[in-house]
Scaffold this motif. Sequence first.
Motif, PDB file in Angstrom:
ATOM      1  N   THR A   1      15.831  16.266 -13.022  1.00 17.16           N
ATOM      2  CA  THR A   1      14.378  16.112 -12.906  1.00 17.16           C
ATOM      3  C   THR A   1      13.897  16.795 -11.642  1.00 17.16           C
ATOM      4  O   THR A   1      14.524  16.646 -10.590  1.00 17.16           O
ATOM      5  CB  THR A   1      14.025  14.598 -12.782  1.00 17.16           C
ATOM      6  N   LYS A   2      12.789  17.519 -11.738  1.00 17.96           N
ATOM      7  CA  LYS A   2      12.117  18.055 -10.553  1.00 17.96           C
ATOM      8  C   LYS A   2      13.086  18.617  -9.509  1.00 17.96           C
ATOM      9  O   LYS A   2      13.145  18.164  -8.365  1.00 17.96           O
ATOM     10  CB  LYS A   2      11.253  16.969  -9.904  1.00 17.96           C
ATOM     11  N   HIS A   3      13.862  19.586  -9.874  1.00 20.66           N
ATOM     12  CA  HIS A   3      14.742  20.308  -8.942  1.00 20.66           C
ATOM     13  C   HIS A   3      15.892  19.483  -8.367  1.00 20.66           C
ATOM     14  O   HIS A   3      16.366  19.763  -7.281  1.00 20.66           O
ATOM     15  CB  HIS A   3      13.937  20.928  -7.792  1.00 20.66           C
ATOM     16  N   TYR A   4      16.300  18.472  -9.073  1.00 24.06           N
ATOM     17  CA  TYR A   4      17.547  17.809  -8.656  1.00 24.06           C
ATOM     18  C   TYR A   4      18.285  17.274  -9.872  1.00 24.06           C
ATOM     19  O   TYR A   4      17.698  17.116 -10.947  1.00 24.06           O
ATOM     20  CB  TYR A   4      17.277  16.668  -7.649  1.00 24.06           C
ATOM     21  N   ALA A   5      19.579  17.037  -9.678  1.00 18.33           N
ATOM     22  CA  ALA A   5      20.378  16.377 -10.712  1.00 18.33           C
ATOM     23  C   ALA A   5      20.835  15.047 -10.128  1.00 18.33           C
ATOM     24  O   ALA A   5      21.176  14.956  -8.940  1.00 18.33           O
ATOM     25  CB  ALA A   5      21.579  17.239 -11.079  1.00 18.33           C
ATOM     26  N   ARG A   6      20.829  14.023 -10.958  1.00 18.85           N
ATOM     27  CA  ARG A   6      21.197  12.684 -10.484  1.00 18.85           C
ATOM     28  C   ARG A   6      22.132  12.065 -11.520  1.00 18.85           C
ATOM     29  O   ARG A   6      21.855  12.126 -12.718  1.00 18.85           O
ATOM     30  CB  ARG A   6      19.918  11.836 -10.360  1.00 18.85           C
ATOM     31  N   THR A   7      23.223  11.467 -11.055  1.00 17.28           N
ATOM     32  CA  THR A   7      24.130  10.822 -11.995  1.00 17.28           C
ATOM     33  C   THR A   7      24.691   9.521 -11.428  1.00 17.28           C
ATOM     34  O   THR A   7      24.780   9.353 -10.201  1.00 17.28           O
ATOM     35  CB  THR A   7      25.269  11.789 -12.413  1.00 17.28           C
ATOM     36  N   TYR A   8      25.022   8.626 -12.324  1.00 17.83           N
ATOM     37  CA  TYR A   8      25.608   7.323 -11.991  1.00 17.83           C
ATOM     38  C   TYR A   8      26.965   7.270 -12.673  1.00 17.83           C
ATOM     39  O   TYR A   8      27.046   7.275 -13.905  1.00 17.83           O
ATOM     40  CB  TYR A   8      24.724   6.181 -12.513  1.00 17.83           C
ATOM     41  N   LEU A   9      28.034   7.233 -11.846  1.00 12.87           N
ATOM     42  CA  LEU A   9      29.392   7.314 -12.375  1.00 12.87           C
ATOM     43  C   LEU A   9      30.082   5.965 -12.243  1.00 12.87           C
ATOM     44  O   LEU A   9      30.235   5.447 -11.123  1.00 12.87           O
ATOM     45  CB  LEU A   9      30.179   8.369 -11.597  1.00 12.87           C
ATOM     46  N   GLU A  10      30.501   5.422 -13.386  1.00  9.24           N
ATOM     47  CA  GLU A  10      31.208   4.127 -13.363  1.00  9.24           C
ATOM     48  C   GLU A  10      32.704   4.397 -13.265  1.00  9.24           C
ATOM     49  O   GLU A  10      33.237   5.240 -13.988  1.00  9.24           O
ATOM     50  CB  GLU A  10      30.891   3.330 -14.623  1.00  9.24           C
ATOM     51  N   PHE A  11      33.377   3.640 -12.386  1.00  8.18           N
ATOM     52  CA  PHE A  11      34.788   3.896 -12.116  1.00  8.18           C
ATOM     53  C   PHE A  11      35.696   2.957 -12.911  1.00  8.18           C
ATOM     54  O   PHE A  11      35.389   1.781 -13.106  1.00  8.18           O
ATOM     55  CB  PHE A  11      35.102   3.682 -10.615  1.00  8.18           C
ATOM     56  N   ASP A  12      36.821   3.524 -13.341  1.00  8.94           N
ATOM     57  CA  ASP A  12      37.886   2.744 -13.947  1.00  8.94           C
ATOM     58  C   ASP A  12      39.164   3.286 -13.331  1.00  8.94           C
ATOM     59  O   ASP A  12      39.296   4.507 -13.191  1.00  8.94           O
ATOM     60  CB  ASP A  12      37.843   2.970 -15.474  1.00  8.94           C
ATOM     61  N   HIS A  13      40.080   2.415 -12.949  1.00  9.92           N
ATOM     62  CA  HIS A  13      41.249   2.879 -12.207  1.00  9.92           C
ATOM     63  C   HIS A  13      42.477   3.019 -13.106  1.00  9.92           C
ATOM     64  O   HIS A  13      42.708   2.192 -13.976  1.00  9.92           O
ATOM     65  CB  HIS A  13      41.550   1.919 -11.042  1.00  9.92           C
TER      66      HIS A  13
ATOM     67  N   LEU B   1      28.154  19.737 -12.064  1.00 10.09           N
ATOM     68  CA  LEU B   1      28.256  18.644 -11.081  1.00 10.09           C
ATOM     69  C   LEU B   1      29.201  17.550 -11.595  1.00 10.09           C
ATOM     70  O   LEU B   1      30.102  17.088 -10.872  1.00 10.09           O
ATOM     71  CB  LEU B   1      26.858  18.049 -10.826  1.00 10.09           C
ATOM     72  N   LEU B   2      29.010  17.141 -12.856  1.00 12.26           N
ATOM     73  CA  LEU B   2      29.856  16.075 -13.416  1.00 12.26           C
ATOM     74  C   LEU B   2      31.320  16.501 -13.454  1.00 12.26           C
ATOM     75  O   LEU B   2      32.216  15.702 -13.149  1.00 12.26           O
ATOM     76  CB  LEU B   2      29.364  15.710 -14.820  1.00 12.26           C
ATOM     77  N   SER B   3      31.561  17.760 -13.809  1.00  9.71           N
ATOM     78  CA  SER B   3      32.938  18.258 -13.847  1.00  9.71           C
ATOM     79  C   SER B   3      33.590  18.113 -12.473  1.00  9.71           C
ATOM     80  O   SER B   3      34.718  17.622 -12.340  1.00  9.71           O
ATOM     81  CB  SER B   3      32.913  19.727 -14.282  1.00  9.71           C
ATOM     82  N   ALA B   4      32.873  18.519 -11.427  1.00  9.63           N
ATOM     83  CA  ALA B   4      33.440  18.452 -10.073  1.00  9.63           C
ATOM     84  C   ALA B   4      33.695  16.997  -9.668  1.00  9.63           C
ATOM     85  O   ALA B   4      34.728  16.685  -9.072  1.00  9.63           O
ATOM     86  CB  ALA B   4      32.496  19.130  -9.085  1.00  9.63           C
ATOM     87  N   MET B   5      32.771  16.100  -9.997  1.00 11.17           N
ATOM     88  CA  MET B   5      32.950  14.698  -9.614  1.00 11.17           C
ATOM     89  C   MET B   5      34.110  14.069 -10.399  1.00 11.17           C
ATOM     90  O   MET B   5      34.917  13.308  -9.835  1.00 11.17           O
ATOM     91  CB  MET B   5      31.656  13.911  -9.850  1.00 11.17           C
ATOM     92  N   VAL B   6      34.191  14.380 -11.681  1.00  8.43           N
ATOM     93  CA  VAL B   6      35.274  13.830 -12.518  1.00  8.43           C
ATOM     94  C   VAL B   6      36.630  14.329 -12.014  1.00  8.43           C
ATOM     95  O   VAL B   6      37.598  13.556 -11.904  1.00  8.43           O
ATOM     96  CB  VAL B   6      35.051  14.227 -14.006  1.00  8.43           C
ATOM     97  N   ARG B   7      36.703  15.623 -11.661  1.00 11.34           N
ATOM     98  CA  ARG B   7      37.984  16.168 -11.171  1.00 11.34           C
ATOM     99  C   ARG B   7      38.342  15.576  -9.802  1.00 11.34           C
ATOM    100  O   ARG B   7      39.500  15.309  -9.519  1.00 11.34           O
ATOM    101  CB  ARG B   7      37.912  17.705 -11.129  1.00 11.34           C
TER     102      ARG B   7
END
Length: 367
Positions: A204-216, A181-187
């Motif tokens: 957790t409990k059948h899901y993945a959750r992420t918080y992505l901080e942006f830098d331009h 998931l992180l790879s796809a979001m980063v790309r």
Amino acid sequence: MRVSEGRVTVTVPEQPDAGKGADVFFNPVQELNRDITVAALRAYRERTPRVSTYLDATAASGIRGVRAAANDWETTLCDIDDDATALCEQNLERNDLAASVRRSDANVLMHSEAFDVVDVDPFGTPIPFADAAVQGTKHLLCVTATDTAPLCGAHFESGVRSYGAVPRNTEFHAEMGMRVLLSAMVRTAARYDIAARPILSHATKHYARTYLEFDHGAKVANDCIDELGYVHHCQHCLWRDHDYGLIADPPEDCPVCDKHLQTAGPIWLGRTCDPAFADAIAEQVTEEMGTADEAKELLATLRDEIDTPTHYDQHRLCKRWGRGAEAMDEFIEKLRDAGYEASRTHYGGTTFKTDADVVEIREATAE
Ligand code: SAM
């Protein structure tokens, strides 16, 4: 039915078959996800004081957005469904809160307006929202994925199609899913010259959750791409290794048992969590949250997880080695005594991370 979470009480329809067929979806099991979201919003505002706007892009009953509004975020709730947006209006009114409610395709909204923080919590994969979410986010993009079978390689073709990566069904499957998931979001972000760095991620409990901080900027986006790569994994002896770059360079066979290796990637090999941010979030977990104890325990484990791209399961290793498992604390202590880094992980009670390889783990933890 009435549901109280944090500072708010909302009405949601009865959920006949785990949410399937309900007029508007609500999943009580995601309370932990929502409690951590509220604590993360509080912590993020301290980390980045100028942020004020929050988009709940796939709002359903509006519970996330209503909770954000109750924490003084200038909130927009969006859903494509008429019943959902009507319920969002009612739930805001019930709590005496003001927010903007939009009946719209979230992709249309996020292409035309940007918010400091965007939260995408859809059914299944978030990928259909990824491009618009990257463009509609100024600082922090929060993403949930519930399609764990494609993510971790159990539904291989579907994972390849959705995420543009090769997922493998390994014994560290939840972490595989998170890193796919992180790879796809980063790309996706990199296509717009944006670096999207995970500052908190949990499976957790059948899901993945992420918080992505942006830098331009192109340079920082390149730096993120440099943290993608491949994991090579032996299903026989459970040896694994990784290499960075977009061209896989696997060893021919497993260097320990000569069996065939499986390669997964490109996955995100970098940090999935900023320990200081995990600590800051834990400080914002407050007693009115229904999952406060569980959230604090999870955040402490995330803070202490050492930074390696895969984890092991003591029980699986011991089974392979024909030996009995032991208490996790003692097992980890043995690794540390032998000079390796080691920590528990949040992926399960018998899981751990270490910089030792599978042969070194076996030797270090032998009687
Ligand atoms: N975030 C909610 C919570 O915490 O309870 C749950 C959201 S539910 C899993 C997904 C919602 O996304 C549904 O209400 C559905 O109507 C909405 N949705 C689906 N496609 C959408 C789209 N293209 N734009 C906006 N909302 C959409």
